[in-house]
Design a protein around this motif. Structure first.
Motif, mmCIF file in Angstrom:
data_model
loop_
_atom_site.group_PDB
_atom_site.id
_atom_site.type_symbol
_atom_site.label_atom_id
_atom_site.label_comp_id
_atom_site.label_asym_id
_atom_site.label_seq_id
_atom_site.Cartn_x
_atom_site.Cartn_y
_atom_site.Cartn_z
ATOM 1 N N VAL A 43 -4.093 7.148 2.232
ATOM 2 C CA VAL A 43 -4.706 5.832 2.046
ATOM 3 C C VAL A 43 -6.156 5.857 2.534
ATOM 4 O O VAL A 43 -6.425 6.260 3.663
ATOM 5 C CB VAL A 43 -3.922 4.745 2.815
ATOM 6 N N VAL A 73 0.835 -1.204 0.000
ATOM 7 C CA VAL A 73 0.000 0.000 0.000
ATOM 8 C C VAL A 73 0.867 1.250 0.000
ATOM 9 O O VAL A 73 0.650 2.183 -0.792
ATOM 10 C CB VAL A 73 -0.951 -0.013 1.220
ATOM 11 N N ARG A 117 -4.469 -3.003 -8.616
ATOM 12 C CA ARG A 117 -3.029 -3.039 -8.866
ATOM 13 C C ARG A 117 -2.380 -4.205 -8.123
ATOM 14 O O ARG A 117 -1.379 -4.766 -8.581
ATOM 15 C CB ARG A 117 -2.394 -1.717 -8.417
ATOM 16 N N ASP A 125 -4.402 8.694 -2.485
ATOM 17 C CA ASP A 125 -3.457 8.245 -3.512
ATOM 18 C C ASP A 125 -3.667 6.773 -3.838
ATOM 19 O O ASP A 125 -3.308 6.305 -4.914
ATOM 20 C CB ASP A 125 -2.010 8.411 -3.029
ATOM 21 N N VAL A 126 -4.209 6.035 -2.869
ATOM 22 C CA VAL A 126 -4.410 4.594 -3.011
ATOM 23 C C VAL A 126 -5.618 4.203 -2.181
ATOM 24 O O VAL A 126 -5.878 4.779 -1.114
ATOM 25 C CB VAL A 126 -3.151 3.807 -2.577
ATOM 26 N N LEU A 130 2.358 2.678 -3.132
ATOM 27 C CA LEU A 130 1.450 3.280 -4.105
ATOM 28 C C LEU A 130 1.002 4.684 -3.731
ATOM 29 O O LEU A 130 0.401 5.381 -4.546
ATOM 30 C CB LEU A 130 0.222 2.388 -4.295
ATOM 31 N N GLY A 131 1.242 5.097 -2.484
ATOM 32 C CA GLY A 131 0.833 6.454 -2.110
ATOM 33 C C GLY A 131 0.864 6.667 -0.619
ATOM 34 O O GLY A 131 0.990 5.722 0.168
ATOM 35 N N ALA A 179 -12.782 4.207 -6.400
ATOM 36 C CA ALA A 179 -11.574 4.529 -7.168
ATOM 37 C C ALA A 179 -11.938 5.117 -8.529
ATOM 38 O O ALA A 179 -11.285 6.055 -9.017
ATOM 39 C CB ALA A 179 -10.718 3.275 -7.351
ATOM 40 N N PRO A 193 -5.208 3.888 -7.787
ATOM 41 C CA PRO A 193 -4.664 2.543 -7.562
ATOM 42 C C PRO A 193 -5.364 1.813 -6.421
ATOM 43 O O PRO A 193 -5.667 2.399 -5.378
ATOM 44 C CB PRO A 193 -3.194 2.813 -7.226
#
Length: 420
Positions: free
Chosen positions: A38, A31, A175, A94-95, A34-35, A112, A136
């Protein structure tokens, strides 16, 4: 032996798939890669479990900002989804992490999508309508059934329509998928049965879907039908479920059975994510909307009837299903019939109903069920059975009456004379 020169293969999958006991420990690092902002979407009844709180604690160790949303409800009404998108837009993640059953994972996909491309969601209904990448996703399933952690589809309920609707796009594939069988321990027997039945439907319908060689230089449909790669995965999934589903329902603490079912569900998701499903799903959509019964219960109850209808058209592939289930016979026809009988036996043994009448369908509902089933074109056209009202009605009537014999081919005059 398969003539590979006349076949094709296609899979669309996450960038990474982790499977195995303890692999949940890889989630925080995945996690965080990816960013930093969250959003975790979790089933409400899982929010206080040790597994989930451990995940949140581990995420804190990566210095990420975590927001948790537990507003997950069955069937995902579109207004609930769009409210979740609004909340997520304020977080600007971001994720996104989906943690839970199929509804939690589908909600994560839809959020998402909405954060990336806005609402209303009805702009994206159908296939290949998502214009580009979504936020993502990391998918962590806690049930063995939907395979949503690896598929390109999310389903929701729209009050303007009589059926659940799907949004299908390769952009919705997570992802990363993290499948830890320990997360499935303790799931109630009815949930295990319904989810496991759906996994078996995914595998068998992916394997028996229509085969159409794609036109590679144009945009492919999301679901391309049975192919070399999907079939390999589907058959292994069928083999595992045939030997494990009864055990998993009977004993929720059986880690070996849970592991085999988690793996089988993952493989089935990988298979139908490109091959697609067909008639059990098409018919369940209006049946589920009418009776408010779980998706897997409906597809699992319908599967033996769909298989019985398929026998006349595709006994060869059903014979391969029989082999995977360990019930092959000396002839293709006998093997194919054994496959139908074994699937019906599995569904009965795990407690699923055996007919539509027992879940609240009335005879007067049948014409509308047939009509609505035929509108789900991506499903009914993915079957080798011609998608006519007559063919769908035969299946629905047999399922209503609980009599698969109605779907067996009538003998020709010559056959009748020789048997006499």
């Amino acid at each position: 032996m398969t003539d590979i020169s006349q076949s094709f293969g296609l899979l669309r999958l996450p960038d990474s798939i982790a499977f195995g006991e303890g692999c949940i420990s890889s989630a925080p690092g995945t996690v965080a890669s990816l960013g930093q902002r969250v959003l975790v979407i979790c089933d409400p009844f899982l929010a206080n479990t040790e597994a989930f709180t451990t995940l949140l604690d581990a995420l804190e160790g990566y210095s990420v900002t975590v927001t948790v949303d537990t507003h997950v409800v069955p069937e995902l009404p579109v207004e609930v989804v769009e409210e979740a998108i609004q909340r997520a837009t304020e977080v600007r993640p971001d994720v996104i992490v989906g943690f839970g059953g199929g509804s939690a994972l589908d909600l994560a996909k839809l959020v998402a999508l909405g954060v990336a491309h806005g609402t209303p969601l009805n702009r994206f209904y159908g296939e290949n309508q998502v214009p580009g990448p979504v936020v993502p996703l990391v998918a962590i399933p806690t049930t063995s059934g939907t395979g949503s952690e690896v598929t390109p589809v999310a389903v929701l309920a729209d009050p303007d329509r009589e059926l659940k609707v799907g949004i299908s796009s390769p952009h919705l594939i997570p992802r990363a998928a993290i499948v830890d069988p320990r997360l499935m321990l303790g799931a109630p027997a009815p949930v295990t049965a319904s989810a496991g039945a759906d996994a078996l439907v995914h595998a068998i319908e992916a394997f028996t879907s229509r085969t159409t060689r794609p036109t590679w230089d144009t945009q492919l449909p999301v679901f391309v039908g049975e192919n070399l790669l999907s079939s390999t995965l589907a058959l292994e999934s069928i083999r595992l479920i045939g030997s494990s589903l009864r055990r998993a329902v009977r004993d929720g603490a059986d880690l070996e059975a849970r592991s085999r079912m988690a793996y089988a569900s993952l493989l089935a998701g990988m298979a139908f994510g490109t091959a697609g499903t067909h008639l059990s799903h098409a018919i369940q959509y209006p049946v589920g909307a009418l009776t408010h019964t779980p998706h897997g219960l409906g597809t699992g109850m319908l599967l033996p009837y769909v298989m019985q209808a398929l026998l006349e058209y595709d006994g060869g592939r059903l014979a391969q299903v029989a082999d995977a289930l360990g019930v092959a016979a000396e002839t293709i026809e006998a093997s194919a019939q054994n496959a139908v009988e074994e699937v019906a036996s599995i569904m009965a043994d795990i407690g699923l109903p055996s007919d539509l009448a027992s879940i609240g369908v009335d005879a007067s509902d049948i014409p509308r069920i047939v009509e609505l089933s035929l509108t789900v074109r991506r499903l009914v056209t993915n079957s080798v059975i011609e998608p006519s009202a007559e063919n769908i009605e035969r299946i629905v009537l047999a399922a209503f009456r609980g009599d698969r014999n109605e779907l067996k081919p009538l003998p020709t005059a010559y056959e009748s004379e020789t048997k006499a």
